[in-house]
Design a protein around this motif. Structure first.
Motif, PDB file in Angstrom:
ATOM      1  N   GLY A  84      -2.146   8.026  -3.216  1.00  0.00           N
ATOM      2  CA  GLY A  84      -1.757   7.820  -4.607  1.00  0.00           C
ATOM      3  C   GLY A  84      -2.848   7.087  -5.361  1.00  0.00           C
ATOM      4  O   GLY A  84      -3.923   6.791  -4.813  1.00  0.00           O
ATOM      5  N   PRO A  85      -2.569   6.760  -6.602  1.00  0.00           N
ATOM      6  CA  PRO A  85      -3.584   6.119  -7.438  1.00  0.00           C
ATOM      7  C   PRO A  85      -3.934   4.694  -7.040  1.00  0.00           C
ATOM      8  O   PRO A  85      -5.023   4.223  -7.329  1.00  0.00           O
ATOM      9  CB  PRO A  85      -2.969   6.157  -8.839  1.00  0.00           C
ATOM     10  CG  PRO A  85      -1.501   6.316  -8.622  1.00  0.00           C
ATOM     11  CD  PRO A  85      -1.341   7.041  -7.324  1.00  0.00           C
ATOM     12  N   GLY A  86      -3.014   4.017  -6.340  1.00  0.00           N
ATOM     13  CA  GLY A  86      -3.282   2.636  -5.951  1.00  0.00           C
ATOM     14  C   GLY A  86      -3.119   2.429  -4.462  1.00  0.00           C
ATOM     15  O   GLY A  86      -2.585   3.289  -3.751  1.00  0.00           O
ATOM     16  N   PRO A  87      -3.570   1.277  -3.961  1.00  0.00           N
ATOM     17  CA  PRO A  87      -3.437   0.972  -2.537  1.00  0.00           C
ATOM     18  C   PRO A  87      -1.974   1.042  -2.087  1.00  0.00           C
ATOM     19  O   PRO A  87      -1.090   0.523  -2.761  1.00  0.00           O
ATOM     20  CB  PRO A  87      -3.975  -0.453  -2.417  1.00  0.00           C
ATOM     21  CG  PRO A  87      -4.803  -0.660  -3.640  1.00  0.00           C
ATOM     22  CD  PRO A  87      -4.192   0.197  -4.709  1.00  0.00           C
ATOM     23  N   GLU A  89      -0.054   3.510  -2.112  1.00  0.00           N
ATOM     24  CA  GLU A  89       0.724   4.518  -2.829  1.00  0.00           C
ATOM     25  C   GLU A  89       0.389   5.897  -2.286  1.00  0.00           C
ATOM     26  O   GLU A  89      -0.731   6.154  -1.860  1.00  0.00           O
ATOM     27  CB  GLU A  89       0.412   4.470  -4.330  1.00  0.00           C
ATOM     28  CG  GLU A  89       0.835   3.171  -4.975  1.00  0.00           C
ATOM     29  CD  GLU A  89       0.467   3.118  -6.451  1.00  0.00           C
ATOM     30  OE1 GLU A  89       0.022   4.138  -7.007  1.00  0.00           O
ATOM     31  OE2 GLU A  89       0.609   2.032  -7.034  1.00  0.00           O
TER      32      GLU A  89
END
Length: 168
Positions: A84-87, A89
């Motif tokens: 995903g876009p962040g750690p 995620e």
């Protein structure tokens, strides 16, 4: 759905044979739920109250295989296939631009790795860890059967919503 070509679990044998057989049956059930559909149908949100798709389930279960067998049991560095876009995620359920062929290839590869890990294990008592939690291979196999069975229930509803096909 098509003819039932799934491999039914052995009714005799040891615990590893039984657990591995039931897990493989569940894997093949997911494949059967997806068989014969177009990429658009695999991406369709067929239950109005849910964002789930069959392709999202395939991608999710590829990540579950990767996580439990490679990261937890074998302590491998195995980054997510669809981060995903962040750690921390994950984007496996975001399928609008996803490639079904890629997803099925990765899922099949992860399943093959998992089967090889189980076959090579000394016993079902070997363990792996996630943080401070320790899990036996026996636990992981049992959990994976539960994970697939739950999501195959979702797949039943999704497939019926797509083309009316029902079945075990």
């Amino acid at each position: 759905m098509r003819d039932d070509t799934r491999t039914y679990p052995s009714q005799v044998g040891d615990e590893r044979t039984s657990l591995s057989g039931f897990l493989q049956f569940q894997r093949e059930t997911l494949a059967a739920k997806c068989a014969g559909l177009t990429p658009e149908e695999l991406k369709r949100r067929a239950v109005p109250s849910s964002d789930l798709t069959l392709l999202g389930l395939v991608r999710h279960l590829a990540e579950v295989e990767r996580s439990w067998f490679r990261r937890v049991l074998k302590d491998e560095v195995a980054p997510p296939h669809w981060p995903g876009p962040g750690p921390g995620e994950f984007a496996e359920f975001e399928v609008e631009t996803a490639d079904p062929d890629e997803a099925f290839r990765i899922w099949h590869e992860e399943c093959a790795r998992s089967r090889a890990t189980v076959e090579a294990a000394e016993s079902l008592d070997i363990t792996g860890a996630y943080g401070d939690e320790v899990f036996s291979l026996r636990y992981i196999l049992t959990h994976m059967i539960e994970e697939y069975a739950r999501h195959n229930g979702h797949a039943d509803l999704l497939r019926e919503g797509i083309d009316g096909a029902t079945g075990e």
